[in-house]
Design a protein around this motif. Structure first.
Motif, short mmCIF file in Angstrom:
data_model
loop_
_atom_site.label_atom_id
_atom_site.label_comp_id
_atom_site.label_asym_id
_atom_site.label_seq_id
_atom_site.Cartn_x
_atom_site.Cartn_y
_atom_site.Cartn_z
N ASN A 52 -8.40 -0.36 0.59
CA ASN A 52 -8.13 -0.95 -0.72
C ASN A 52 -9.21 -0.64 -1.74
O ASN A 52 -8.92 -0.39 -2.92
CB ASN A 52 -7.96 -2.47 -0.60
CG ASN A 52 -6.70 -2.85 0.16
OD1 ASN A 52 -5.69 -2.15 0.09
ND2 ASN A 52 -6.76 -3.95 0.87
N LYS B 37 0.12 3.53 -2.86
CA LYS B 37 -1.09 4.35 -2.91
C LYS B 37 -0.77 5.84 -2.91
O LYS B 37 -1.62 6.66 -3.29
CB LYS B 37 -2.00 4.01 -1.72
CG LYS B 37 -2.66 2.64 -1.85
CD LYS B 37 -3.42 2.26 -0.60
CE LYS B 37 -4.03 0.86 -0.76
NZ LYS B 37 -4.65 0.37 0.49
N SER C 191 0.80 -1.24 0.00
CA SER C 191 0.00 0.00 0.00
C SER C 191 0.83 1.29 0.00
O SER C 191 0.25 2.37 -0.09
CB SER C 191 -0.95 0.02 1.20
OG SER C 191 -1.99 -0.93 1.02
N SER D 71 -5.65 3.44 4.44
CA SER D 71 -5.11 2.41 3.53
C SER D 71 -6.23 1.54 2.99
O SER D 71 -6.07 0.31 2.81
CB SER D 71 -4.05 1.56 4.23
OG SER D 71 -3.16 1.00 3.28
N TYR E 163 -4.80 -9.37 -5.07
CA TYR E 163 -4.12 -8.13 -4.68
C TYR E 163 -4.01 -7.19 -5.88
O TYR E 163 -3.95 -7.61 -7.03
CB TYR E 163 -2.74 -8.44 -4.11
CG TYR E 163 -2.80 -9.34 -2.91
CD1 TYR E 163 -3.20 -8.85 -1.67
CD2 TYR E 163 -2.50 -10.69 -3.02
CE1 TYR E 163 -3.28 -9.68 -0.56
CE2 TYR E 163 -2.59 -11.53 -1.92
CZ TYR E 163 -2.98 -11.02 -0.69
OH TYR E 163 -3.08 -11.84 0.41
N SER E 164 -3.97 -5.89 -5.56
CA SER E 164 -3.92 -4.88 -6.62
C SER E 164 -2.66 -5.00 -7.46
O SER E 164 -1.62 -5.46 -6.98
CB SER E 164 -3.98 -3.47 -5.99
OG SER E 164 -2.80 -3.23 -5.24
N ASP F 282 -8.79 1.24 -5.34
CA ASP F 282 -9.26 0.66 -6.60
C ASP F 282 -10.10 1.67 -7.38
O ASP F 282 -10.06 1.70 -8.62
CB ASP F 282 -10.07 -0.60 -6.33
CG ASP F 282 -9.21 -1.79 -5.90
OD1 ASP F 282 -7.98 -1.75 -6.14
OD2 ASP F 282 -9.77 -2.75 -5.32
N GLY G 157 0.01 -2.50 -6.11
CA GLY G 157 0.60 -2.92 -4.85
C GLY G 157 1.65 -4.00 -5.00
O GLY G 157 2.52 -4.17 -4.13
#
Length: 291
Positions: A128, A100, A97, A126, A171-172, A132, A175
């Motif tokens: 998510n 971000k 993260s 943080s 998961y992104s 997104d 990230g």
């Protein structure tokens, strides 16, 4: 006197060669840089001598790592500076993260409408889902990746690549970008000097209490954490940010990958590394962006 005696005499006399950090202005962005000693070492050609002076941050980090099981890393540099000083054996891994921060900058630059709830939640909590939303607001996966990379390049990170698609389904994509400790701290050192970042930097000072471990111990620190498990379930815990001093600001990046693999042990290691920085704050070079 024999050659061997001469070498021994030189080795005994050359006990310390100062390793200092100093910073030069980059493109006029820095108006004041402080320079100070981080550690002291000696090296003579034959035999080679290297030593870390007791009482320095380098010595403290060596003692910290010797007492821990796992891999740990710390990098520091003055805001606007070039001379990164690193400690430890951890060098690179997923951003989690911490990515971000450039993502949110890219999204707000794309549209001021992105600077509301989603930006606040992505940085301070943080969140998510909020991150997104910001990623989707930048367009296709490739467009979003390019926008985040552009922020990184502007911040002095010339190498980090943002995946356009998820490399791990849960998961992104951003990230999971591989972000080295050195590239991360260089980005941090340029961050407050970039255009249109004030909203995000202010949010980095408003991290929720439950995430205020590590760099969160410093009053007024602007920082962001990131953490997550590898494919075996063992956690990597990261932080980067800015610490303010009377002389200017210091950029810091930290990483902890304890052998236990637990998030709690990673957090505890972050607290210990932050305490080390606090004890040796006077050793670190600092800088200021021009107004």
């Amino acid at each position: 006197m024999s050659d061997s005696r001469i070498r021994k005499a030189l080795g005994a006399c050359a006990l310390a060669l100062l390793l200092t950090t100093s910073c030069a202005a980059q493109n006029g962005s820095v108006e004041e840089i402080e320079s100070s000693t981080i550690t002291q070492a000696a090296a003579v050609s034959e035999p080679k001598i290297e030593m870390t002076l007791p009482g320095t941050l380098a010595a403290g980090f060596q003692q910290f790592q010797a007492s821990m099981k796992g891999h740990y890393g710390m990098a520091v540099v003055a805001v606007g500076g070039d001379d990164v000083v690193t400690f430890g054996d951890w060098t690179t891994g997923p951003a989690w993260s911490t990515m971000k921060v450039p993502l949110t900058i890219a999204a707000i630059r794309d549209s001021s409408a992105n600077g509301g709830f989603a930006a606040t939640a992505a940085i301070t909590e943080s969140d998510n889902a909020a991150a997104d939303v910001l990623w989707a607001a930048l367009g296709s996966g490739q467009e979003a990746a390019s926008a985040v990379e552009a922020v990184l390049r502007e911040g002095g990170d010339a190498k980090t690549v943002i995946p356009a698609t998820r490399t791990r389904t849960d998961y992104s994509s951003f990230g999971q970008a591989e972000w080295t400790l050195n590239d991360q701290v260089r980005f941090a050192s340029r961050l407050p000097c970039l255009n249109r970042v004030s909203t995000v930097v202010k949010l980095m000072e408003q991290i929720v209490p439950s995430h205020r471990w590590g760099l969160g111990a410093f009053n007024g620190a602007e920082f962001k954490g990131g953490w997550g498990p590898d494919t075996s379930g063992k956690y990597l815990v990261r932080q980067f940010g800015l610490i303010s001093t009377a002389r200017g600001q210091i950029a810091v990046a930290l990483a902890a990958q304890p052998d236990s693999g637990t998030f709690s042990d990673g957090m505890a290691a972050m607290d210990k590394m932050a305490a080390l920085i606090s004890e040796h704050l006077g050793e670190l070079a600092s800088g200021k962006c021009s107004s």
